[in-house]
Structures are given as C-alpha cells and as structure tokens.
Design an enzyme around this catalytic site. Sequence first.
Site, PDB file in Angstrom:
ATOM      1  N   GLU A  30      86.760 -19.156  23.928  1.00  0.00           N
ATOM      2  CA  GLU A  30      88.153 -19.091  23.469  1.00  0.00           C
ATOM      3  C   GLU A  30      88.288 -19.907  22.193  1.00  0.00           C
ATOM      4  O   GLU A  30      88.242 -19.358  21.101  1.00  0.00           O
ATOM      5  CB  GLU A  30      89.096 -19.595  24.570  1.00  0.00           C
ATOM      6  CG  GLU A  30      90.555 -19.319  24.296  1.00  0.00           C
ATOM      7  CD  GLU A  30      91.409 -19.505  25.548  1.00  0.00           C
ATOM      8  OE1 GLU A  30      92.628 -19.440  25.404  1.00  0.00           O
ATOM      9  OE2 GLU A  30      90.850 -19.716  26.643  1.00  0.00           O
ATOM     10  N   TRP A  77     105.720 -21.092  21.877  1.00  0.00           N
ATOM     11  CA  TRP A  77     104.465 -20.909  21.152  1.00  0.00           C
ATOM     12  C   TRP A  77     104.795 -20.643  19.685  1.00  0.00           C
ATOM     13  O   TRP A  77     104.435 -21.419  18.798  1.00  0.00           O
ATOM     14  CB  TRP A  77     103.667 -19.761  21.767  1.00  0.00           C
ATOM     15  CG  TRP A  77     102.742 -20.192  22.865  1.00  0.00           C
ATOM     16  CD1 TRP A  77     101.374 -20.200  22.823  1.00  0.00           C
ATOM     17  CD2 TRP A  77     103.086 -20.693  24.159  1.00  0.00           C
ATOM     18  NE1 TRP A  77     100.856 -20.684  24.005  1.00  0.00           N
ATOM     19  CE2 TRP A  77     101.887 -20.985  24.844  1.00  0.00           C
ATOM     20  CE3 TRP A  77     104.295 -20.936  24.808  1.00  0.00           C
ATOM     21  CZ2 TRP A  77     101.858 -21.501  26.138  1.00  0.00           C
ATOM     22  CZ3 TRP A  77     104.274 -21.452  26.097  1.00  0.00           C
ATOM     23  CH2 TRP A  77     103.082 -21.734  26.745  1.00  0.00           C
ATOM     24  N   GLU A  90      93.087 -29.244  31.318  1.00  0.00           N
ATOM     25  CA  GLU A  90      93.988 -28.099  31.160  1.00  0.00           C
ATOM     26  C   GLU A  90      94.963 -27.995  32.329  1.00  0.00           C
ATOM     27  O   GLU A  90      96.129 -27.642  32.140  1.00  0.00           O
ATOM     28  CB  GLU A  90      93.169 -26.810  31.051  1.00  0.00           C
ATOM     29  CG  GLU A  90      94.001 -25.544  30.902  1.00  0.00           C
ATOM     30  CD  GLU A  90      93.139 -24.316  30.701  1.00  0.00           C
ATOM     31  OE1 GLU A  90      93.652 -23.301  30.213  1.00  0.00           O
ATOM     32  OE2 GLU A  90      91.923 -24.368  31.046  1.00  0.00           O
ATOM     33  N   ASP A 123     100.202 -25.067  22.378  1.00  0.00           N
ATOM     34  CA  ASP A 123      99.547 -26.349  22.561  1.00  0.00           C
ATOM     35  C   ASP A 123      99.806 -27.261  21.367  1.00  0.00           C
ATOM     36  O   ASP A 123     100.084 -28.458  21.515  1.00  0.00           O
ATOM     37  CB  ASP A 123      98.034 -26.151  22.727  1.00  0.00           C
ATOM     38  CG  ASP A 123      97.678 -25.185  23.849  1.00  0.00           C
ATOM     39  OD1 ASP A 123      98.238 -24.080  23.865  1.00  0.00           O
ATOM     40  OD2 ASP A 123      96.828 -25.529  24.684  1.00  0.00           O
TER      41      ASP A 123
END
Length: 882
Positions: free
Chosen positions: A489, A549, A761, A496
Amino acid sequence: MRNHFISVFSLLFFFSVFAPAAAVQAQKPDIYDLTVNQLTNPLSVDPQGLTFSWKIRAQQKNTRQAGYEIRVSSTATSGKEVWHALRTSEQSVRIPYGGLPLTSKTRYRWQVRVKDNHGQQSAWSAPQHFRTGLQPQDWTAKWITVPGADTAAASPLLRQVFVVKKNVRAATAYITAKGLYEARLNGSRVSDHYFAPGWTSYKNHIQYQVYPLDGQIRKGNNVLALVLGNGWYKGRIGFSHQSKFYGDTRAVRAQLEIEYTDGSSEVITSNENWKTTDGPIRSSDMYDGETYDARQELAGWDRPDFNESDRWKPVRILPEGPERLVGMSGPPVRKHETFKPVKIFKTPLGENVIDFGQNLVGWVTVRARGAAGTKITLSHAEVLDKAGNFYITNLRSAKQQNHYILKGGEAESFEPHFTFQGFRYVKVEGYPGTLRPEDFTAVALYSDMRPTGKFTTSNTLLNQLQHNIQWGQKGNFVDVPTDCPQRDERLGWTGDAQAFASTAAYNMDVSGFFNKWMKDVAADQHANGSVPFVIPNVLNAGDAGATGWADAATIIPWTMYLTYGDKQILASQYTSMKKWVDYMVSQSVDNLWAKGFHFGDWLFYRPNDDNDGRAAVTDKYMIAQTFYANSVQILANTAEVLGKPEEAARYRDLLQKIKSAFVEEYMTPKGKLVSDTQTAYVLALQFDMLPEAFRAQAAKRLVDNVQSYGNHLTTGFLGTPYLCHVLSRFGYQNTAYDLLMQESYPSWLYPVKMGATTIWERWDGIKPDGSFQTADMNSFNHYAYGAIGDWMYKNIAGIRLLEASPGYKTFEISPRPGGKLTNAAAELETVYGPIKSSWTIVDGKFRLDVSIPVNTTASIRLPGSDKTEKVGSGSYHFECAY
C-alpha cells in the site's frame, strides 16, 4: 522597483534605527537560522512568492525587533545588489522579496541585520545563499533511456565522459528522472539524497534536483554516471498489483553547467552520445525489495578511465512529455539513525532472526564473506506471532525481501538502492557463517525534517507513547505522508495526513514537506473539485470525495499557516481549497451533504453488542456535515487572511446555513444527537455545530458515554484527534487524562504495554491473548492515532498557538497537570526560536519554568487560575499552590 534604491526616507530610517545607540550597555542581538522559503540555502527556488526569515538571540529580556535591513546581491554580476530594503518593523518571518526581477539558475547572496527595541544593533549576519531554479527554456538536456523497449528488470547504468580543459570556477548539475536515480561523478555519489526525484503527480510535474559540484570536477577526463530504478513511476504500486502506472519507460534528464575562471561556460547534457548497459541491480521494487548480484558489478564503471566494451550501447532519446519540471520544494530523503541488533535468535520454527529493537523504515546493511554465487536473503517483518515466529501475513502481497548474491573473495557489503522496508525483525537465509551483530546494521531513511519538538513526563508509558508517535511520523514521512510503510500500500492517504498534521508540526519542521505534498493535492484534484483518497493518486477515478479525507485540501494549508505563519501556502492552495468546498456545495441539498461514499470514523472501536445491543457507529453523513462546516469555516478564515472580505462574508453566510441544516437533521429538540456516540458529540462540539445553549449538555453526554465504557474511547480516525481537546475545552480535563492514561484496550497506552515502538493502525493490532487482528489491514506503523500528541503538547506542557497570531508571534503557556503526573517538560522550535515549558509538582507547589523567544510575547497561565501574565522574551520562573 519597490525598495531597490535607498530613498531619503530610508536614509533617515538608517540613521535613526541603525545608528549606534549611545550609553546602552545591553549586549547586541545575534541573528541565526536564516532561511529562504523556510529552507536553508535552497537550490531551486521559485522567484514568485520568495520570502526571507531569521531568528534572533538576545540576553536582555523583553527584546523585540524594531527594524531590519536586508540586502540581496547576485554572485553572477560581481555582487551587484538587486534589493536593499530598510524597514521599521517587527516582522522577521516570511519577508517577501521586493527587488529587481531575478534571473533563473542564478546564485544570490543575502544578509540581514536588525535593531531591537532597546536600541541595540546586530552585526550583519553571515552571508546566506539561494539559487533560482530553471525555466523551461533553460533545459537543453534530452530525456535518455535504454535502446529498444524498457522491458528488462535490471537497473540500467548510464554514463558520459566529458573533457575539461580550463580551470573551473563553479559547476552545477540539474538532474531528474522518470523512475528513481542515483547520480555519480568520477566514482562518487553526488549527494546523500535517496529516492530522487521523489514521488509527485508525475503526469503533471516531476521534480528535479540541483547539486553544486564546485571542486569536484577536474581538468582532463570526467564522467557523469547514473543508475535508474523503477520506483513509484514504473514499479508495483497500489492494491491491484498494478505497475507502469505513470509510464513504461525509465529515463533520465541531466544537465551539468560549468563556469570557468576565464568567464566562459559549458553545458554537458544527456544526449545521444551517452552509453548504457545493465548492472548488478537485477530488480528493484518498492514493495518487493531488491536483488543485487555482485557478480555483475563492473568495477570502475563510474570512473573516467573505465574501458567501455561492446556491452555498452548508445542510449535512446525519449520525446518530451506534457509534465512540467519543477524544483524541489520539500526536503530530500536521507539516512538518519542506525540500529545494531539487540538480539539474534532462532524462532520455534528454526528461522534465524535479528531483532533491531525498533520498528523503523529503511533497510539493513550486511557484511558477508563467502563463495561466489552464495545468495543471502533478508526478509523483513514488524512483529513476531504469539509463538515467537516470524510474522509476514499482514504484509499481504508485499515481499519485503532483499537478495544479495556474493561475487566471492574478500568481505562484501550490501545495501539496497531503490527500495525500503518497514520492519523491526529481519529473517536471514543463506548467510555464509554465523550471524554476528557487527555484520548487520539497520538504517532509518525518511524525509530530512528538522526535529522541532521534545516532550517528556514523569510517566514512562507516556514517554514511550511520544517516542512511538515520533517514529510513526519518521517511518511514514518518506517523501509523501503514507499510511503505512510495509505492506502493498504505502500510499499518501489524505485522511491520515489531515488528522496528524498538527501533531506532526510539533515534532518536526514539516513546512516544506507539506508544501510539496499540497501541490500534488491540487494537481491530482478532479476538475469537479473532488479530492482523491490518496495523493499522488494511483487509485480509480471514483476513489475520491470522502469526508475527512478530502478535507486535507483545507485543513493542512490552514494548519501550516497557523504553525509557520505561512500565508504563501494559503495563497497557493486557495483555488484548490475553494474547489473542494464548491464540490461539497454541489453535492448538498438544502445545505445538507447526505450522499456519496464516505469512510466515516474509520477503524472505530466496535464493542461487543451481546449485552446492550449498542455499537459506536456514527452516521457517516452526520460526520460529513461537520467536516463540510469545518472546511467552509477554514475557507472563510483564509479569504479574510488573503484580503478577500467579500468571499469571506459569503462563506460565513454559507457556514451558518450548514450548521442550521445539521441541527435540523441530526439533533433532537432536547439536544441529543441521532448518533449517540463519542465521535458524534466530539465533532459536533469541535466544529461548533450546536447552538450555544446545547453545548454543555452535549459535552456531558460525551463524558457519560466515555464513563459508560469504563473510561475507554470508542473513536476512530476522525473522532480521535479531537476527543481530548473537546473534553478539555468543556471542563472535563480529568476525563481527558483518564482516557490518556488508560492502559487497557482500547487506549493509547494499550499498544505501549504490548511492546509497541510505533503507533498501530488498530487499537488492538495484537489482542490481549497475543493473537492478531485481521491480517488484511493490520499495520504496526500507522501514525493516525498518534494525533493525541497535539493534545499532549498543548495541555500537559501547555504550549498553545493562537489563531489570531500565527507562527507563535504571540502564544500561550498554560499547563494543565493531571493523570498523577509530577513533572513534564517540552520544547518547541518555532519560526522565532525555541519555546520551553517545564513544570514540577513538589510539596504541594506547582513550579513552572518557561523560555520565550526574542520577538515574541507569551501569556502565562498557572493551573487553577483565570489570570494570565504577559511576558516578553527571556526565561521566567513561576510558582503557585497545587
């Protein structure tokens, strides 16, 4: 031209401000840390938006700058001044350039001196420099690549010999690539940069690097040599095993400009005269690692006297594409800390494993001696499983393996070139001999951001949490703010980044890092204003527009402005910010945004519903409405800062309509929210969505919810950053501390107790019984939940910026002790200098020591008091009963 000539007024200013003050015993101020666009001696600045900053030291308290004198000259014209300005001003940060037009690819020298409010004048600062970048017409070099199709896995080597017949005064190389490159001159690397030219929105712009090579070019034969890797450009990227996302051909463009002492010049460019072959790097990939066959090394290939054989072929010229070449605006990736093994052991399965004691991002260097053809394989993992075996299932398809094939003979050393790994543990296979600590070194690589924050307390678990936050940042700030650095990824997830941006700015100087990345946010933003989930965008066209986001488009520029006083990032990003807000407007009906895909409060705590049937699920459209309001508020504030009052008024009017729609849709007449969750109340209170009369009871509902879970949080990526801030704001400081100091799952300290050295995470990446969460998404280096660091600096240490005074020109120090802490200390290097706050509680007394930078003012507030004391620069001690 503004301030180019010294006017009569300026001369009067000089005599009144810079003339020596009589009978003043105070020591003269000292100027240090001079920057251009917040960079030290940058090499490729854009003349548009050019700014100058400096810091001041002074022993006398309450020292401020009263005025400054700045001069800029061109080294290309024998020191001719292009700007000379005198000002009566306290401004020492982001002074805009106001002189003659600057010439491209030119080196300039600048100095400044100041006079303070005590009448003391500094000496001229030591000379500083900056270089302007290249304009499109300045590029004469061609893109070159391998002959035929670029289908080989091996990294190509490229070289060109050139002859120097005169004495060299200066030399500068400008280099970029499609892929990654390593540049060498006469047998040595030209810099300590790694992963150049960096990852950008390659289809829109590619960065070039500038390397001063003064003194490195000699009379006679010289050679410029390069190695190319796949990198993000051509290698595997994203979730779907996709490769060649930006192009199928690696290429390089290099231009070496030489100035001779007789005044003449020469340009060496990448062109059809270069030669190429493949070398010992047989394959390289960001996810899978690198294979290096030392038997394929060509000794001396990067030296002028190397004899090119038939193996070397002429390069192929690659036509120019639509992408622009731009100078670097962010820091390069460099090597940093190194780690030796803390343990070498065999697992229950018989694997040879090295523990470096820290989850980090970078690679392992290895020394070995053995027979030719011996293959050493290094596999990388973050954790061991419950039985103590090497665990790589959470890497998904990423191999994270480096292979080294010995050429035989003497001891050999290896390190990768165009890959990195996220790891704490390394499994070693095929090593010839016994594994010894002295033969293995882990090297951390990350963007070269200057550390700015320090934070310690009397609680060792909190100190480890701070350590984990910082190392999560280091490991995921490798040119772009990635979500994780190990699995398949490693993408620039916007959610984030926005959640963590404020904490990041406490720990390190991230101004250049985010300045660079935000340009890619604007470049990859869709025409309709929607912002992709990841930047640079390597996902599908529809993977965009999620609340919390995409709001990185507004939140991060505003955070950088507040932290560094940088209006330029607001000006540069304003169009992008507007486009994002306009997109939300287009998706709204009656000012309510209630459609489209949203991640929601990602990875929130999901309780066992067997007892009461409830879960901490927060309505995604409710969350969307709160972030909609926040982005509109930021845009209104930005318009005000940029001198756009009409636009500011329009967005403030829109904001009120958005909040009214929220209340009508999501709040009952008695003040309860339709999602009765921690995140719902946190976001509604953080962004002032509720009428004033309902806020206190909403805060009480939040506290009741926290206590109903046994003083545990239930928030995810969007609620967590604001949770403790909201509790503190509404008077529930003890509850905020209860959450921070909680050691059982879910909490910030649970991973610490489980041995974490970075942020996880998931709240329970490793469960209390030692088993793992779902392997498909279980990174052990994921910085989002580290956003609590922002609260720790602001509340425990008490260092708080004020929105009305960006860059800490004026600020507050107001520690709020709790959680049974008996001491805490923090430092923050601001654009004005270091702020220090240190306190202890001894014998019923609270003792606070602070240090305030020159040219700033602080308001000091002691615990339990509503009174503040304003102080200027200097060190101070305060006490009160506690």
